[in-house]
Design a protein around this motif. Structure first.
Motif, PDB file in Angstrom:
ATOM      1  N   SER A   1      -8.053  -9.478   2.206  1.00 54.02           N
ATOM      2  CA  SER A   1      -8.976  -8.381   2.536  1.00 54.02           C
ATOM      3  C   SER A   1      -8.880  -8.013   4.008  1.00 54.02           C
ATOM      4  O   SER A   1      -9.028  -6.837   4.378  1.00 54.02           O
ATOM      5  N   LEU A   2      -8.607  -8.984   4.878  1.00 53.10           N
ATOM      6  CA  LEU A   2      -8.406  -8.693   6.291  1.00 53.10           C
ATOM      7  C   LEU A   2      -7.136  -7.870   6.495  1.00 53.10           C
ATOM      8  O   LEU A   2      -7.126  -6.871   7.234  1.00 53.10           O
ATOM      9  N   LEU A   3      -6.049  -8.273   5.837  1.00 55.23           N
ATOM     10  CA  LEU A   3      -4.799  -7.529   5.957  1.00 55.23           C
ATOM     11  C   LEU A   3      -4.924  -6.131   5.357  1.00 55.23           C
ATOM     12  O   LEU A   3      -4.437  -5.144   5.932  1.00 55.23           O
ATOM     13  N   LEU A   4      -5.591  -6.023   4.219  1.00 57.68           N
ATOM     14  CA  LEU A   4      -5.747  -4.710   3.592  1.00 57.68           C
ATOM     15  C   LEU A   4      -6.702  -3.814   4.378  1.00 57.68           C
ATOM     16  O   LEU A   4      -6.644  -2.586   4.262  1.00 57.68           O
ATOM     17  N   ALA A   5      -7.575  -4.418   5.183  1.00 58.49           N
ATOM     18  CA  ALA A   5      -8.423  -3.596   6.047  1.00 58.49           C
ATOM     19  C   ALA A   5      -7.574  -2.808   7.030  1.00 58.49           C
ATOM     20  O   ALA A   5      -7.892  -1.663   7.370  1.00 58.49           O
ATOM     21  N   LEU A   6      -6.453  -3.385   7.474  1.00 57.61           N
ATOM     22  CA  LEU A   6      -5.557  -2.678   8.384  1.00 57.61           C
ATOM     23  C   LEU A   6      -4.867  -1.517   7.682  1.00 57.61           C
ATOM     24  O   LEU A   6      -4.508  -0.527   8.321  1.00 57.61           O
ATOM     25  N   VAL A   7      -4.665  -1.639   6.382  1.00 63.05           N
ATOM     26  CA  VAL A   7      -4.133  -0.514   5.609  1.00 63.05           C
ATOM     27  C   VAL A   7      -5.220   0.545   5.433  1.00 63.05           C
ATOM     28  O   VAL A   7      -5.002   1.741   5.652  1.00 63.05           O
ATOM     29  N   ALA A   8      -6.412   0.103   5.060  1.00 61.01           N
ATOM     30  CA  ALA A   8      -7.491   1.031   4.710  1.00 61.01           C
ATOM     31  C   ALA A   8      -8.018   1.806   5.912  1.00 61.01           C
ATOM     32  O   ALA A   8      -8.503   2.929   5.766  1.00 61.01           O
ATOM     33  N   LEU A   9      -7.929   1.240   7.106  1.00 64.41           N
ATOM     34  CA  LEU A   9      -8.439   1.942   8.288  1.00 64.41           C
ATOM     35  C   LEU A   9      -7.683   3.249   8.556  1.00 64.41           C
ATOM     36  O   LEU A   9      -8.217   4.158   9.187  1.00 64.41           O
ATOM     37  N   GLY A  10      -6.478   3.346   8.084  1.00 68.21           N
ATOM     38  CA  GLY A  10      -5.723   4.581   8.225  1.00 68.21           C
ATOM     39  C   GLY A  10      -5.801   5.490   7.022  1.00 68.21           C
ATOM     40  O   GLY A  10      -5.151   6.547   6.987  1.00 68.21           O
ATOM     41  N   ASP A  11      -6.594   5.108   6.041  1.00 62.18           N
ATOM     42  CA  ASP A  11      -6.674   5.837   4.770  1.00 62.18           C
ATOM     43  C   ASP A  11      -7.860   6.793   4.810  1.00 62.18           C
ATOM     44  O   ASP A  11      -9.012   6.381   4.678  1.00 62.18           O
ATOM     45  N   GLY A  12      -7.587   8.077   4.983  1.00 61.87           N
ATOM     46  CA  GLY A  12      -8.658   9.050   5.097  1.00 61.87           C
ATOM     47  C   GLY A  12      -9.079   9.682   3.791  1.00 61.87           C
ATOM     48  O   GLY A  12      -9.850  10.650   3.796  1.00 61.87           O
ATOM     49  N   ARG A  13      -8.615   9.152   2.652  1.00 55.57           N
ATOM     50  CA  ARG A  13      -8.968   9.739   1.360  1.00 55.57           C
ATOM     51  C   ARG A  13     -10.420   9.455   0.998  1.00 55.57           C
ATOM     52  O   ARG A  13     -11.031   8.514   1.500  1.00 55.57           O
ATOM     53  N   SER A  14     -10.944  10.267   0.105  1.00 49.58           N
ATOM     54  CA  SER A  14     -12.297  10.021  -0.396  1.00 49.58           C
ATOM     55  C   SER A  14     -12.337   8.822  -1.322  1.00 49.58           C
ATOM     56  O   SER A  14     -13.337   8.093  -1.385  1.00 49.58           O
ATOM     57  N   TRP A  15     -11.252   8.596  -2.064  1.00 49.97           N
ATOM     58  CA  TRP A  15     -11.155   7.484  -3.022  1.00 49.97           C
ATOM     59  C   TRP A  15      -9.767   6.861  -2.894  1.00 49.97           C
ATOM     60  O   TRP A  15      -8.781   7.588  -2.704  1.00 49.97           O
ATOM     61  N   HIS A  16      -9.689   5.548  -3.029  1.00 51.31           N
ATOM     62  CA  HIS A  16      -8.367   4.947  -2.894  1.00 51.31           C
ATOM     63  C   HIS A  16      -7.516   5.068  -4.166  1.00 51.31           C
ATOM     64  O   HIS A  16      -6.435   4.514  -4.241  1.00 51.31           O
TER      65      HIS A  16
ATOM     66  N   GLN B   1      -6.727   8.206  -5.171  1.00 54.98           N
ATOM     67  CA  GLN B   1      -6.093   9.508  -5.011  1.00 54.98           C
ATOM     68  C   GLN B   1      -4.698   9.384  -4.397  1.00 54.98           C
ATOM     69  O   GLN B   1      -4.406   8.416  -3.696  1.00 54.98           O
ATOM     70  N   THR B   2      -3.867  10.396  -4.645  1.00 54.66           N
ATOM     71  CA  THR B   2      -2.576  10.498  -3.979  1.00 54.66           C
ATOM     72  C   THR B   2      -2.782  11.180  -2.637  1.00 54.66           C
ATOM     73  O   THR B   2      -3.477  12.193  -2.572  1.00 54.66           O
ATOM     74  N   PRO B   3      -2.213  10.635  -1.543  1.00 54.06           N
ATOM     75  CA  PRO B   3      -2.397  11.277  -0.234  1.00 54.06           C
ATOM     76  C   PRO B   3      -1.921  12.724  -0.254  1.00 54.06           C
ATOM     77  O   PRO B   3      -0.826  13.022  -0.708  1.00 54.06           O
ATOM     78  N   GLU B   4      -2.747  13.637   0.239  1.00 51.45           N
ATOM     79  CA  GLU B   4      -2.433  15.061   0.191  1.00 51.45           C
ATOM     80  C   GLU B   4      -1.151  15.389   0.939  1.00 51.45           C
ATOM     81  O   GLU B   4      -0.304  16.130   0.478  1.00 51.45           O
ATOM     82  N   GLY B   5      -1.013  14.849   2.155  1.00 51.80           N
ATOM     83  CA  GLY B   5       0.161  15.158   2.949  1.00 51.80           C
ATOM     84  C   GLY B   5       1.447  14.720   2.299  1.00 51.80           C
ATOM     85  O   GLY B   5       2.476  15.381   2.387  1.00 51.80           O
ATOM     86  N   ALA B   6       1.402  13.578   1.588  1.00 54.10           N
ATOM     87  CA  ALA B   6       2.611  13.080   0.943  1.00 54.10           C
ATOM     88  C   ALA B   6       3.019  13.982  -0.200  1.00 54.10           C
ATOM     89  O   ALA B   6       4.189  14.224  -0.456  1.00 54.10           O
ATOM     90  N   THR B   7       2.007  14.514  -0.910  1.00 47.36           N
ATOM     91  CA  THR B   7       2.314  15.366  -2.052  1.00 47.36           C
ATOM     92  C   THR B   7       2.918  16.692  -1.613  1.00 47.36           C
ATOM     93  O   THR B   7       3.879  17.187  -2.187  1.00 47.36           O
ATOM     94  N   ALA B   8       2.353  17.278  -0.576  1.00 47.17           N
ATOM     95  CA  ALA B   8       2.782  18.595  -0.153  1.00 47.17           C
ATOM     96  C   ALA B   8       3.955  18.565   0.806  1.00 47.17           C
ATOM     97  O   ALA B   8       4.529  19.587   1.121  1.00 47.17           O
ATOM     98  N   GLY B   9       4.342  17.387   1.256  1.00 47.56           N
ATOM     99  CA  GLY B   9       5.419  17.290   2.215  1.00 47.56           C
ATOM    100  C   GLY B   9       5.041  17.827   3.583  1.00 47.56           C
ATOM    101  O   GLY B   9       5.886  18.307   4.334  1.00 47.56           O
ATOM    102  N   GLU B  10       3.777  17.768   3.919  1.00 53.09           N
ATOM    103  CA  GLU B  10       3.316  18.299   5.192  1.00 53.09           C
ATOM    104  C   GLU B  10       3.738  17.375   6.329  1.00 53.09           C
ATOM    105  O   GLU B  10       3.820  16.162   6.154  1.00 53.09           O
ATOM    106  N   PRO B  11       3.961  17.934   7.511  1.00 55.73           N
ATOM    107  CA  PRO B  11       4.284  17.083   8.657  1.00 55.73           C
ATOM    108  C   PRO B  11       3.123  16.144   8.960  1.00 55.73           C
ATOM    109  O   PRO B  11       1.962  16.514   8.846  1.00 55.73           O
TER     110      PRO B  11
END
Length: 330
Positions: free
Chosen positions: A120-135, A137-147
């Motif tokens: 949970s400590l290691l995954l907190a480092l992943v989650a702190l960069g996760d701006g999605r409403s729900w984990h 979801q697919t990240p919007e930027g990755a889907t659209a190929g946005e910079p």
């Protein structure tokens, strides 16, 4: 010609599934165990929580003993929010803190509580960069190929690094679990599971004895129960050295293995922690399970579900697909 590599975005729903499993395991421990059972004196050690050194910062050391029930149920409520997948960036640190508080505070902690705290400590480092409403979801930027911005690339690199450390942790855990058994005569001669099956604390349940006793009392059966787990643990320890297609084969075997331990020995919170670790160990970083995605309209795979390119096939910016995230370099 200078070439650069892309790194996968770590925010697929696989890491979300791991967070959910970890949170449910700890929530179950707190919800289905009484305060008197969790916090009690231990001979030669003292009364838990000990509240010494780092443990003094745990949630149960910050309130009087009479308020342990209140804190316990507050922790359960927060963990259920974590398990739901809501706002991973906001729930990352509370999840890690509660996992630490439980591991350091209760008198009946086991290996599953320790694994949960570390993961949970290691995954907190992943989650702190996760701006999605729900984990889920697919990240919007990755889907659209946005910079991606420099900040996003930094969070992605941190999250990918933390996931890699979690993988190494799980590989070492399985290696230690397997080799630690080998010097003991009972594991070497194939009889160890006979003694575990009849252990007063972790023995097989009575309702299963009609099915398990013929196996346990058979030389071939008890040897298989003893040696097959060692072989599987060694294979899981070596999983990172295998191609991905073999890791997919190991995943259901590992899940079934820990399900068996949970059913036969009652270690359900331990099983949930190990299942979370297996998903981190055996799936590609950033993998997205389609059946878990909340984005029903998205039919195709996304870059965050892709494994990193192999060493023999570096990807250059000129040849990269427009749908791929930009390389994680400044």
């Amino acid at each position: 010609m200078l070439t650069t590599r892309t790194a996968p975005l770590p925010w697929g729903n696989t890491y979300g599934l791991a967070r959910t499993l970890l949170a449910l395991g700890t929530a179950g421990t707190l919800a289905f165990s009484s305060t008197a059972t969790l916090f009690r004196p231990v001979v030669t050690v003292g009364e838990y929580p000990l509240c010494q050194d780092m443990a003094a910062g745990g949630a149960f050391c910050l309130v009087p003993r009479g308020q342990f029930d209140l804190v316990r149920w507050l922790c359960v409520a927060v963990l259920l929010v974590v398990a739901s997948g809501w706002r991973p960036r906001l729930t990352a640190l509370p999840h890690a803190y509660i996992s630490f508080s439980v591991f350091s505070g209760i008198a009946i902690g086991d290996g599953g509580d320790q694994i949960t705290w570390i993961l949970s400590l290691l995954l907190a480092l992943v989650a702190l960069g996760d701006g999605r409403s729900w984990h889920w979801q697919t990240p919007e930027g990755a889907t659209a190929g946005e910079p991606t911005t420099r900040a996003t690339r930094g969070w992605a690199l941190l999250g990918t690094s933390a996931w890699t450390v979690a993988r190494l942790q799980m590989a070492f855990l399985y290696f230690q679990a397997s080799v630690a058994k080998l010097p003991h005569a009972e594991w070497a001669d194939g009889s160890a599971m006979y003694y575990w099956a009849n252990n007063s604390s972790f023995g097989f349940p009575e309702w299963l004895r009609p099915l398990t006793d013929p196996v346990v009392h058979s030389p071939v059966g008890v040897a298989a129960l003893t040696w097959l787990p060692i072989a599987l643990e060694l294979a899981l320890a070596a999983a990172l050295l295998m191609p991905q297609r073999k890791r997919w084969v190991l995943l259901p075997l590992g899940i079934a293995f820990h399900l068996g331990i949970a059913v036969l020995m009652g270690l359900w919170s331990f099983a949930l922690a190990m299942w979370a670790g297996l998903f981190l160990l055996l799936t590609p970083i950033g993998h997205d399970f389609p059946f878990l995605s909340s984005d029903r309209s998205r039919k195709t795979a996304t870059p965050c579900a892709s494994a990193p390119p192999s060493d023999s096939s570096p990807v250059s910016p000129e040849s990269a697909s427009p749908a791929l995230p930009r390389p994680l370099v400044p």
